[in-house]
Design a protein around this motif. Sequence first.
Motif, PDB file in Angstrom:
ATOM      1  N   THR A  78       0.218   7.459   5.361  1.00 32.78           N
ATOM      2  CA  THR A  78       1.378   7.526   4.465  1.00 32.78           C
ATOM      3  C   THR A  78       1.275   8.713   3.511  1.00 32.78           C
ATOM      4  OG1 THR A  78       0.286   5.960   2.951  1.00 32.78           O
ATOM      5  CG2 THR A  78       1.814   5.055   4.574  1.00 32.78           C
ATOM      6  N   THR A  79       0.065   9.059   3.090  1.00 29.53           N
ATOM      7  CA  THR A  79      -0.108  10.199   2.195  1.00 29.53           C
ATOM      8  C   THR A  79       0.224  11.506   2.902  1.00 29.53           C
ATOM      9  OG1 THR A  79      -1.830   9.036   0.934  1.00 29.53           O
ATOM     10  CG2 THR A  79      -1.739  11.429   0.732  1.00 29.53           C
ATOM     11  N   VAL A  80      -0.258  11.673   4.129  1.00 28.97           N
ATOM     12  CA  VAL A  80       0.002  12.902   4.875  1.00 28.97           C
ATOM     13  C   VAL A  80       1.483  13.019   5.221  1.00 28.97           C
ATOM     14  CG1 VAL A  80      -0.435  14.110   7.048  1.00 28.97           C
ATOM     15  CG2 VAL A  80      -2.340  13.058   5.803  1.00 28.97           C
ATOM     16  N   VAL A  81       2.049  11.948   5.759  1.00 26.38           N
ATOM     17  CA  VAL A  81       3.468  11.988   6.151  1.00 26.38           C
ATOM     18  C   VAL A  81       4.361  12.135   4.926  1.00 26.38           C
ATOM     19  CG1 VAL A  81       5.341  10.680   7.224  1.00 26.38           C
ATOM     20  CG2 VAL A  81       3.061  10.674   8.256  1.00 26.38           C
ATOM     21  N   GLY A  82       4.101  11.337   3.885  1.00 27.14           N
ATOM     22  CA  GLY A  82       4.923  11.387   2.691  1.00 27.14           C
ATOM     23  C   GLY A  82       4.835  12.731   1.989  1.00 27.14           C
ATOM     24  N   THR A  84       4.031  15.637   3.362  1.00 28.89           N
ATOM     25  CA  THR A  84       4.650  16.661   4.213  1.00 28.89           C
ATOM     26  C   THR A  84       6.172  16.638   4.093  1.00 28.89           C
ATOM     27  OG1 THR A  84       2.814  16.524   5.786  1.00 28.89           O
ATOM     28  CG2 THR A  84       4.871  17.516   6.565  1.00 28.89           C
ATOM     29  N   PHE A  85       6.754  15.455   4.256  1.00 33.17           N
ATOM     30  CA  PHE A  85       8.214  15.359   4.185  1.00 33.17           C
ATOM     31  C   PHE A  85       8.714  15.563   2.761  1.00 33.17           C
ATOM     32  CE2 PHE A  85       7.768  13.368   8.335  1.00 33.17           C
ATOM     33  CZ  PHE A  85       8.892  13.841   8.998  1.00 33.17           C
ATOM     34  N   GLY A  86       8.007  15.011   1.781  1.00 34.77           N
ATOM     35  CA  GLY A  86       8.426  15.189   0.398  1.00 34.77           C
ATOM     36  C   GLY A  86       8.397  16.642  -0.029  1.00 34.77           C
ATOM     37  N   LEU A  87       7.337  17.355   0.350  1.00 31.45           N
ATOM     38  CA  LEU A  87       7.229  18.764   0.013  1.00 31.45           C
ATOM     39  C   LEU A  87       8.298  19.586   0.726  1.00 31.45           C
ATOM     40  CD1 LEU A  87       5.466  20.719  -1.641  1.00 31.45           C
ATOM     41  CD2 LEU A  87       4.019  20.999   0.382  1.00 31.45           C
ATOM     42  N   SER A  88       8.567  19.251   1.993  1.00 31.80           N
ATOM     43  CA  SER A  88       9.584  19.987   2.754  1.00 31.80           C
ATOM     44  C   SER A  88      10.968  19.782   2.157  1.00 31.80           C
ATOM     45  CB  SER A  88       9.561  19.531   4.218  1.00 31.80           C
ATOM     46  OG  SER A  88       8.294  19.758   4.802  1.00 31.80           O
ATOM     47  N   LEU A  89      11.327  18.527   1.869  1.00 34.70           N
ATOM     48  CA  LEU A  89      12.649  18.246   1.305  1.00 34.70           C
ATOM     49  C   LEU A  89      12.802  18.848  -0.088  1.00 34.70           C
ATOM     50  CD1 LEU A  89      13.063  14.519   2.429  1.00 34.70           C
ATOM     51  CD2 LEU A  89      14.209  16.529   3.388  1.00 34.70           C
ATOM     52  N   THR A 138       7.330  -2.573   6.673  1.00 35.47           N
ATOM     53  CA  THR A 138       7.202  -1.401   7.534  1.00 35.47           C
ATOM     54  C   THR A 138       6.447  -0.315   6.773  1.00 35.47           C
ATOM     55  OG1 THR A 138       9.264  -0.370   6.791  1.00 35.47           O
ATOM     56  CG2 THR A 138       9.420  -1.910   8.643  1.00 35.47           C
ATOM     57  N   LEU A 139       5.912   0.647   7.507  1.00 35.67           N
ATOM     58  CA  LEU A 139       5.207   1.748   6.860  1.00 35.67           C
ATOM     59  C   LEU A 139       6.158   2.622   6.059  1.00 35.67           C
ATOM     60  CD1 LEU A 139       2.646   2.886   9.593  1.00 35.67           C
ATOM     61  CD2 LEU A 139       2.215   1.546   7.543  1.00 35.67           C
ATOM     62  N   MET A 140       7.433   2.644   6.444  1.00 30.74           N
ATOM     63  CA  MET A 140       8.405   3.438   5.698  1.00 30.74           C
ATOM     64  C   MET A 140       8.579   2.926   4.269  1.00 30.74           C
ATOM     65  SD  MET A 140       9.532   6.010   7.475  1.00 30.74           S
ATOM     66  CE  MET A 140       7.817   6.165   8.005  1.00 30.74           C
ATOM     67  N   ALA A 141       8.275   1.645   4.062  1.00 29.74           N
ATOM     68  CA  ALA A 141       8.366   1.090   2.710  1.00 29.74           C
ATOM     69  C   ALA A 141       7.332   1.697   1.775  1.00 29.74           C
ATOM     70  CB  ALA A 141       8.195  -0.430   2.753  1.00 29.74           C
ATOM     71  N   LEU A 142       6.266   2.266   2.337  1.00 30.98           N
ATOM     72  CA  LEU A 142       5.241   2.925   1.535  1.00 30.98           C
ATOM     73  C   LEU A 142       5.523   4.418   1.350  1.00 30.98           C
ATOM     74  CD1 LEU A 142       2.041   1.318   3.118  1.00 30.98           C
ATOM     75  CD2 LEU A 142       3.189   0.653   0.997  1.00 30.98           C
ATOM     76  N   ILE A 143       6.554   4.930   2.017  1.00 32.20           N
ATOM     77  CA  ILE A 143       6.823   6.372   1.996  1.00 32.20           C
ATOM     78  C   ILE A 143       8.112   6.709   1.251  1.00 32.20           C
ATOM     79  CG2 ILE A 143       7.329   8.375   3.450  1.00 32.20           C
ATOM     80  CD1 ILE A 143       5.540   7.168   5.590  1.00 32.20           C
ATOM     81  N   ILE A 144       9.173   5.956   1.512  1.00 34.55           N
ATOM     82  CA  ILE A 144      10.500   6.371   1.028  1.00 34.55           C
ATOM     83  C   ILE A 144      10.806   5.923  -0.396  1.00 34.55           C
ATOM     84  CG2 ILE A 144      12.980   6.158   1.437  1.00 34.55           C
ATOM     85  CD1 ILE A 144      12.396   6.090   4.414  1.00 34.55           C
ATOM     86  N   ILE A 205      -1.380  12.763  -4.866  1.00 36.73           N
ATOM     87  CA  ILE A 205      -1.869  11.795  -5.849  1.00 36.73           C
ATOM     88  C   ILE A 205      -0.927  10.607  -5.956  1.00 36.73           C
ATOM     89  CG2 ILE A 205      -2.354  11.456  -8.310  1.00 36.73           C
ATOM     90  CD1 ILE A 205      -3.319  14.346  -8.397  1.00 36.73           C
ATOM     91  N   LEU A 206       0.379  10.865  -5.958  1.00 39.40           N
ATOM     92  CA  LEU A 206       1.353   9.778  -6.057  1.00 39.40           C
ATOM     93  C   LEU A 206       1.226   8.816  -4.879  1.00 39.40           C
ATOM     94  CD1 LEU A 206       4.639  11.496  -7.328  1.00 39.40           C
ATOM     95  CD2 LEU A 206       3.186   9.891  -8.561  1.00 39.40           C
ATOM     96  N   TYR A 207       1.165   9.357  -3.672  1.00 41.74           N
ATOM     97  CA  TYR A 207       1.096   8.494  -2.497  1.00 41.74           C
ATOM     98  C   TYR A 207      -0.263   7.788  -2.405  1.00 41.74           C
ATOM     99  CZ  TYR A 207       5.515   9.813  -0.327  1.00 41.74           C
ATOM    100  OH  TYR A 207       6.842   9.968  -0.057  1.00 41.74           O
ATOM    101  N   TRP A 208      -1.318   8.475  -2.744  1.00 44.92           N
ATOM    102  CA  TRP A 208      -2.640   7.852  -2.620  1.00 44.92           C
ATOM    103  C   TRP A 208      -2.819   6.715  -3.617  1.00 44.92           C
ATOM    104  CZ3 TRP A 208      -6.329   8.596   1.017  1.00 44.92           C
ATOM    105  CH2 TRP A 208      -7.556   7.968   0.795  1.00 44.92           C
ATOM    106  N   ASN A 209      -2.318   6.871  -4.816  1.00 46.36           N
ATOM    107  CA  ASN A 209      -2.508   5.869  -5.860  1.00 46.36           C
ATOM    108  C   ASN A 209      -1.411   4.806  -5.892  1.00 46.36           C
ATOM    109  OD1 ASN A 209      -4.875   7.043  -6.839  1.00 46.36           O
ATOM    110  ND2 ASN A 209      -3.765   8.395  -8.225  1.00 46.36           N
TER     111      ASN A 209
END
Length: 296
Positions: A78-82, A84-89, A138-144, A205-209
């Motif tokens: 979730t940290t890597v995906v979040g 990557t997408f967060g930085l791109s957007l 779902t894993l998306m609940a930890l990302i979006i 840091i946000l996603y990891w914590n």
Amino acid sequence: MQSSGKIYQWSINIVMLLFTLFCVLPFWLLFSGSLTDDMELVRNGYAFFPDRLSLTAYGYLWNTSTDIARAYGITILTTVVGTTFGLSLTAMLAYPLSRTEMPFRNGLAFFVFFTMLFNGGLVPNYLLYTNYFDLKNTLMALIIPGLLMNGFFIILMRTFFASSIPKAIIESAYIDGAKEWKIFLQIVLPLSTPVLATVGLFYTILYWNDWFNGLIYLTDSRYYSLQNLLNRILLDVQFLQNSTQAGSRAAEFAANIPLASMRMAMAAIGVVPLLLAYPFFQKYFVKGLTIGAVKG
């Protein structure tokens, strides 16, 4: 004159050394507490150099090593995906906002800033993500929810693009026939490494914590992140110690669990990956943060 310069330099060095110690000592106390016998912590409190070393807390956590390994994997994913997408957007929204020729630029910038002041509230967010987007368990609940985009990061990156990317470079690219996507991907982003690394570290840091999304949107333990799992283990131990009847086998088991040192061991397990990752971002962190904050 030379003597006063040396005194000033020594003063700065001493101040920075003290500041470094203030930053390092809490982590030293954390790891020391996780390796201290629990009864020693109860009697004498935390110490930088424990009198009685003990790995009991890590031993209890080792009994749940399979769950912790799975939670580590989910947190890393979730940290890597979040990130990557967060930085791109964030970059794709911040760059157009930095261009003065973009229509309705100020209105869109105000909309981004407005999200930093107000939000829809917990109940509407929960109903939206569970009933309409079906993100529960779902894993998306930890990302979006609440993490994928951040108004402060957008403004920070927009300011960097506007103040640090020379307009002459973009204009010359236009003259050579480059389109917007090519300018953005091949010119703007390579020149924006400091702010990308800075915002990327913030997202990491946000996603990891993060534990709040797991608390709200997850009931299936298979999707627990590391923070959610460690929090659940701690709550289970506290429940056993406070609720079991005296003399029962569960009460005896709960009484032997090193709760104080286990808290420190859990914190150590959660913070070590960030401590290992930070040096790779450090050289970009200060530069990206200061340059991006010079102009509004």
